[in-house]
Design a protein around this motif. Structure first.
Motif, PDB file in Angstrom:
ATOM      1  N   ARG A 152      -8.947  16.297  -1.062  1.00 28.37           N
ATOM      2  CA  ARG A 152      -9.255  17.564  -1.693  1.00 28.37           C
ATOM      3  C   ARG A 152      -8.783  17.539  -3.141  1.00 28.37           C
ATOM      4  N   SER A 153      -9.231  18.498  -3.935  1.00 27.17           N
ATOM      5  CA  SER A 153      -8.932  18.483  -5.369  1.00 27.17           C
ATOM      6  C   SER A 153      -7.439  18.572  -5.658  1.00 27.17           C
ATOM      7  N   ASP A 154      -6.684  19.216  -4.767  1.00 28.46           N
ATOM      8  CA  ASP A 154      -5.240  19.304  -4.944  1.00 28.46           C
ATOM      9  C   ASP A 154      -4.498  18.355  -4.004  1.00 28.46           C
ATOM     10  N   GLY A 155      -5.224  17.383  -3.439  1.00 28.61           N
ATOM     11  CA  GLY A 155      -4.608  16.406  -2.560  1.00 28.61           C
ATOM     12  C   GLY A 155      -3.850  15.346  -3.330  1.00 28.61           C
ATOM     13  N   VAL A 156      -3.098  14.528  -2.614  1.00 29.35           N
ATOM     14  CA  VAL A 156      -2.300  13.478  -3.235  1.00 29.35           C
ATOM     15  C   VAL A 156      -2.445  12.180  -2.449  1.00 29.35           C
ATOM     16  N   LEU A 157      -2.647  11.104  -3.182  1.00 32.05           N
ATOM     17  CA  LEU A 157      -2.611   9.755  -2.614  1.00 32.05           C
ATOM     18  C   LEU A 157      -1.247   9.151  -2.912  1.00 32.05           C
ATOM     19  N   HIS A 158      -0.530   8.747  -1.861  1.00 38.13           N
ATOM     20  CA  HIS A 158       0.783   8.128  -2.008  1.00 38.13           C
ATOM     21  C   HIS A 158       0.652   6.626  -1.758  1.00 38.13           C
ATOM     22  N   ILE A 159       0.976   5.843  -2.755  1.00 36.69           N
ATOM     23  CA  ILE A 159       0.882   4.389  -2.683  1.00 36.69           C
ATOM     24  C   ILE A 159       2.277   3.792  -2.678  1.00 36.69           C
ATOM     25  N   MET A 160       2.465   2.784  -1.849  1.00 35.96           N
ATOM     26  CA  MET A 160       3.672   1.963  -1.881  1.00 35.96           C
ATOM     27  C   MET A 160       3.244   0.536  -1.596  1.00 35.96           C
ATOM     28  N   ALA A 161       3.650  -0.389  -2.460  1.00 36.65           N
ATOM     29  CA  ALA A 161       3.229  -1.784  -2.328  1.00 36.65           C
ATOM     30  C   ALA A 161       4.296  -2.692  -2.931  1.00 36.65           C
ATOM     31  N   PRO A 162       4.304  -3.974  -2.576  1.00 34.39           N
ATOM     32  CA  PRO A 162       5.346  -4.878  -3.072  1.00 34.39           C
ATOM     33  C   PRO A 162       5.291  -5.054  -4.589  1.00 34.39           C
ATOM     34  N   TYR A 163       6.466  -5.111  -5.176  1.00 36.04           N
ATOM     35  CA  TYR A 163       6.614  -5.411  -6.594  1.00 36.04           C
ATOM     36  C   TYR A 163       6.457  -6.916  -6.785  1.00 36.04           C
ATOM     37  N   TRP A 164       5.663  -7.310  -7.737  1.00 33.92           N
ATOM     38  CA  TRP A 164       5.275  -8.718  -7.857  1.00 33.92           C
ATOM     39  C   TRP A 164       6.424  -9.656  -8.202  1.00 33.92           C
ATOM     40  N   GLN A 165       7.516  -9.141  -8.744  1.00 34.11           N
ATOM     41  CA  GLN A 165       8.627 -10.006  -9.106  1.00 34.11           C
ATOM     42  C   GLN A 165       9.702 -10.099  -8.021  1.00 34.11           C
ATOM     43  N   HIS A 166       9.526  -9.396  -6.919  1.00 34.70           N
ATOM     44  CA  HIS A 166      10.536  -9.454  -5.871  1.00 34.70           C
ATOM     45  C   HIS A 166      10.358 -10.726  -5.038  1.00 34.70           C
ATOM     46  N   PRO A 167      11.442 -11.465  -4.731  1.00 29.35           N
ATOM     47  CA  PRO A 167      11.315 -12.734  -4.001  1.00 29.35           C
ATOM     48  C   PRO A 167      10.622 -12.606  -2.658  1.00 29.35           C
ATOM     49  N   ASP A 168      10.884 -11.512  -1.911  1.00 30.16           N
ATOM     50  CA  ASP A 168      10.255 -11.360  -0.605  1.00 30.16           C
ATOM     51  C   ASP A 168       8.740 -11.234  -0.711  1.00 30.16           C
ATOM     52  N   ALA A 169       8.270 -10.664  -1.807  1.00 33.27           N
ATOM     53  CA  ALA A 169       6.828 -10.492  -1.986  1.00 33.27           C
ATOM     54  C   ALA A 169       6.147 -11.833  -2.217  1.00 33.27           C
ATOM     55  N   VAL A 170       6.682 -12.628  -3.112  1.00 37.87           N
ATOM     56  CA  VAL A 170       6.040 -13.910  -3.426  1.00 37.87           C
ATOM     57  C   VAL A 170       6.261 -14.931  -2.316  1.00 37.87           C
ATOM     58  N   ALA A 171       7.244 -14.680  -1.443  1.00 38.85           N
ATOM     59  CA  ALA A 171       7.510 -15.617  -0.354  1.00 38.85           C
ATOM     60  C   ALA A 171       6.614 -15.383   0.860  1.00 38.85           C
ATOM     61  N   ASP A 172       5.926 -14.253   0.902  1.00 38.86           N
ATOM     62  CA  ASP A 172       5.083 -13.916   2.051  1.00 38.86           C
ATOM     63  C   ASP A 172       3.660 -14.403   1.793  1.00 38.86           C
ATOM     64  N   PRO A 173       3.215 -15.465   2.507  1.00 39.82           N
ATOM     65  CA  PRO A 173       1.880 -16.013   2.241  1.00 39.82           C
ATOM     66  C   PRO A 173       0.735 -15.154   2.748  1.00 39.82           C
ATOM     67  N   THR A 174       1.044 -14.091   3.516  1.00 35.29           N
ATOM     68  CA  THR A 174      -0.035 -13.235   4.037  1.00 35.29           C
ATOM     69  C   THR A 174      -0.466 -12.173   3.029  1.00 35.29           C
ATOM     70  N   LEU A 175       0.289 -11.998   1.959  1.00 36.76           N
ATOM     71  CA  LEU A 175      -0.041 -10.957   0.992  1.00 36.76           C
ATOM     72  C   LEU A 175      -1.117 -11.444   0.030  1.00 36.76           C
TER      73      LEU A 175
END
Length: 232
Positions: A152-175
């Motif tokens: 809706r026009s006053d709705g909100v999309l909330h996004i959360m995703a891995p930060y590209w510089q975090h070691p756990d993010a770059v270590a996960d080959p499924t991402l």
């Protein structure tokens, strides 16, 4: 990233500041709302009279130093929000605010292929959570565009995703994808695409957060002064 002990202390401090704002700021002191913090995310419940009140409250909380996102389940004008949780995550902050901890017979799970769009009507959703979803898609922009359609026009999309510089993010080959706060700017300013207004964008060193509101046209996009709060 802050240590766990510091994060708890910061949440306590933010809760006290938010309570002080709600008690003394004449714009919001009559609101029937409750705010608590979990690792920098403001979790808001209660009720307000108008959509503008909900947006004012989100903006005020988002201005507090250390707040990563504002996730709410506010009733507006006596109506409960329609909340859709598009998720691959069991992040407890999302569970607490979307109510997915309810018994299965009280929930309405819907299985869909995110790459094919959301099986939801236009302008039918108030809050849409994409928590740890985008990083698994080879191209998440079509999903972002479809979120714009169903909100809706006053709705909100909330996004959360891995930060590209975090070691756990770059270590996960499924991402497939990782984000930066500047990525959110790119989403909001894409030419020829549905437009978004960033209520908030932040990073805690592990994850990138964004609270986005759909805009009807590019002419109503956020100006450079507002964008400078979050982006280079």
């Amino acid at each position: 990233m802050p240590t766990q002990s510091r994060a708890l202390l910061r949440d306590h401090a933010l809760s006290e500041i938010a309570a002080d704002v709600l008690a003394h700021d004449e714009r919001v002191r009559d609101f029937s709302v409750e705010v608590r913090f979990d690792r920098g995310v403001a979790l808001v419940s209660g009720a307000v009279r108008y959509p503008a009140h909900a947006r004012l409250l989100r903006e005020m909380l988002g201005r507090l130093d250390g707040v990563l996102a504002v996730w709410d389940r506010l009733w507006v004008d006596g109506r409960p929000p329609v909340v859709v949780d598009v998720r691959c995550s069991t992040d407890p902050r999302c569970t607490a605010i979307t109510g997915t901890e309810r018994q299965p017979d009280a929930a309405s799970p819907l299985v869909a292929d995110a790459l094919r769009g959301l099986p939801l009507a236009d302008a039918s959703v108030d809050r849409l959570y994409a928590v740890h979803v985008l990083e698994f898609l080879p191209d998440y922009l079509p999903l972002i565009d479809d979120c714009h359609r169903v909100l809706r026009s006053d709705g909100v999309l909330h996004i959360m995703a891995p930060y590209w510089q975090h070691p756990d993010a770059v270590a996960d080959p499924t991402l497939r994808r990782m984000l930066d706060v500047q990525t959110v700017k790119g989403i909001c300013t894409r030419q020829g695409a549905p437009q978004w207004f960033p209520l908030h964008a932040a990073c805690d060193g592990e994850s990138v957060f964004a609270d986005l509101v759909p805009l009807p046209s590019p002419a109503s996009a956020a100006d450079d002064v507002w964008l400078s709060r979050f982006f280079d």
